[in-house]
Design an enzyme around this catalytic site. Sequence first.
Site, mmCIF file in Angstrom:
data_model
loop_
_atom_site.group_PDB
_atom_site.id
_atom_site.type_symbol
_atom_site.label_atom_id
_atom_site.label_comp_id
_atom_site.label_asym_id
_atom_site.label_seq_id
_atom_site.Cartn_x
_atom_site.Cartn_y
_atom_site.Cartn_z
ATOM 1 N N GLY A 111 0.832 -1.197 0.000
ATOM 2 C CA GLY A 111 0.000 0.000 0.000
ATOM 3 C C GLY A 111 0.869 1.250 0.000
ATOM 4 N N THR A 112 1.963 1.187 0.725
ATOM 5 C CA THR A 112 2.896 2.318 0.776
ATOM 6 C C THR A 112 3.393 2.659 -0.627
ATOM 7 O OG1 THR A 112 3.614 1.697 3.002
ATOM 8 C CG2 THR A 112 5.111 3.090 1.732
ATOM 9 N N ASN B 227 -6.594 4.953 9.585
ATOM 10 C CA ASN B 227 -6.085 3.734 10.202
ATOM 11 C C ASN B 227 -6.064 3.784 11.725
ATOM 12 O OD1 ASN B 227 -4.076 5.588 8.951
ATOM 13 N ND2 ASN B 227 -2.675 4.562 10.338
ATOM 14 N N GLN C 76 -7.471 1.092 4.425
ATOM 15 C CA GLN C 76 -8.229 0.652 5.598
ATOM 16 C C GLN C 76 -9.712 0.479 5.303
ATOM 17 O OE1 GLN C 76 -7.279 -0.232 8.685
ATOM 18 N NE2 GLN C 76 -5.102 0.220 8.443
ATOM 19 N N HIS D 189 -2.808 -7.087 2.773
ATOM 20 C CA HIS D 189 -2.761 -7.647 4.125
ATOM 21 C C HIS D 189 -3.758 -7.026 5.084
ATOM 22 C CE1 HIS D 189 -0.261 -4.716 6.600
ATOM 23 N NE2 HIS D 189 0.008 -4.249 5.394
ATOM 24 N N THR E 66 9.539 -8.034 -11.660
ATOM 25 C CA THR E 66 8.836 -9.302 -11.864
ATOM 26 C C THR E 66 7.655 -9.397 -10.915
ATOM 27 O OG1 THR E 66 10.881 -10.354 -12.557
ATOM 28 C CG2 THR E 66 9.108 -11.815 -11.832
ATOM 29 N N CYS F 136 3.369 1.535 12.540
ATOM 30 C CA CYS F 136 4.681 2.137 12.332
ATOM 31 C C CYS F 136 4.981 3.149 13.433
ATOM 32 C CB CYS F 136 4.769 2.826 10.988
ATOM 33 S SG CYS F 136 3.466 2.406 9.868
HETATM 34 N N1 PLP Z 1 -2.311 3.486 4.204
HETATM 35 C C1 PLP Z 1 -2.999 3.157 5.312
HETATM 36 C C2 PLP Z 1 -4.214 3.926 5.664
HETATM 37 C C3 PLP Z 1 -2.561 2.102 6.113
HETATM 38 O O1 PLP Z 1 -3.223 1.789 7.227
HETATM 39 C C4 PLP Z 1 -1.389 1.393 5.734
HETATM 40 C C5 PLP Z 1 -0.874 0.264 6.561
HETATM 41 O O2 PLP Z 1 -0.456 0.429 7.682
HETATM 42 C C6 PLP Z 1 -0.716 1.769 4.556
HETATM 43 C C7 PLP Z 1 -1.216 2.822 3.821
HETATM 44 C C8 PLP Z 1 0.513 1.075 4.102
HETATM 45 O O3 PLP Z 1 0.227 -0.189 3.541
HETATM 46 P P1 PLP Z 1 1.380 -1.295 3.522
HETATM 47 O O4 PLP Z 1 1.477 -1.844 4.907
HETATM 48 O O5 PLP Z 1 0.895 -2.316 2.536
HETATM 49 O O6 PLP Z 1 2.629 -0.634 3.055
#
Ligand code: PLP
Length: 372
Positions: A70-71, A142, A172, A194, A230, A318
Amino acid sequence: MGAYLDHAATTPMRPEAVAAMLPFLTERFGNPSGVHAVARAARRAMDDARESVAADLGARPAEVVFTGSGTEADNLALVGVHSRRGGAVVCTAVEHHAVLETCRALGGRVVPVRADGQLDLDALADALDPTVSVVSVMLANNEVGTVQPLAEVVALTRERAPDALVHTDAVQAVPWLDVASLAGGADLLAVSAHKFGGPKGVGALVVRQGAQLDPIIHGGGQERDRRSGTHNVAGIVAMAAALRVTAAARPEVVTSVGRLRDRLADGLLAAVPGAQETGSRQHKVAGNCHLRFPGVESEALLVLLDEAGVFASAGSACASGALEPSHVLVAMGLSAAEAGSSVRLSLGAGSTQGDVDLALEVVPKAVADLRG
Ligand code: PLP
């Protein structure tokens, strides 16, 4: 095994996702960029996954860009648009760090939120002008679970910054909201497997037709030149399976988990003197229970809960462990002391009455011990 109440950090994989992924870790191991039969088999599975993910997110298959998280999807949205078009980047003060830090790195503008965590639309209007190239507003937060008024954000952006693209971090939101319809007006949309029963390390960015961005990862030109590398075929196939089950189960899960959450939140508010709820329950996702226990340090409380088999967190995964107060809570106007006495109990599709029972037994006692 105790009560896992940290689904906003990550979720257990859905059995359907595990089953879908296993063959691609073993006999169907091909590289989908190749041309022979083994490669083509992997390609077909990935094409099917792309169609499935697109359908569940209200997109076309060609609009889905698979990413490594997601990041990465958030970074691709903001950095990719900024690299292509320059201009100003705008986001809210309660975005996940994946958006907030990216916006800051690009010299962007950060828009405040109200005390309930919802975006201040007047402040957004002030931040928008024709030089803005991308506006990023998350669908659901989140930490506190706040759902943002995305349709209003899109309308305001079209009016004040007509050339800007709207990005939404829907990471989320997937288990709880009809992302396809709520984010239908957004140009870019990020998800992460995830958080909805898929594996870690795979996500997607929907890039609507006509929305132009540069890649941030250069190489072999996979994903129509938008994301090289890949493909994580097993992860992609599993993400599609998890998304399909999650979307089908969502109405039922929202109702049942919403009831569990209400029982948990109301029970703790009643049992712990001075306990307060963060944000407005009407505007948050069904799995989020965010409470403050004045006079208690959340890190100490989390240790006691952990020992008693209740697994929760103080904020985003985090940020926990860091001594800085949560930027989300500070943006909502809470003091450092209030932020430091906060606990997030986040439920998921697999949460049970037993989990809530255990938390209702353990949390008040732990708070009392710490206060005593
Ligand atoms: N954006 C939100 C709102 C999230 O809660 C998270 C995960 O903690 C992320 C982005 C980042 O996703 P990822 O853990 O797949 O990098």
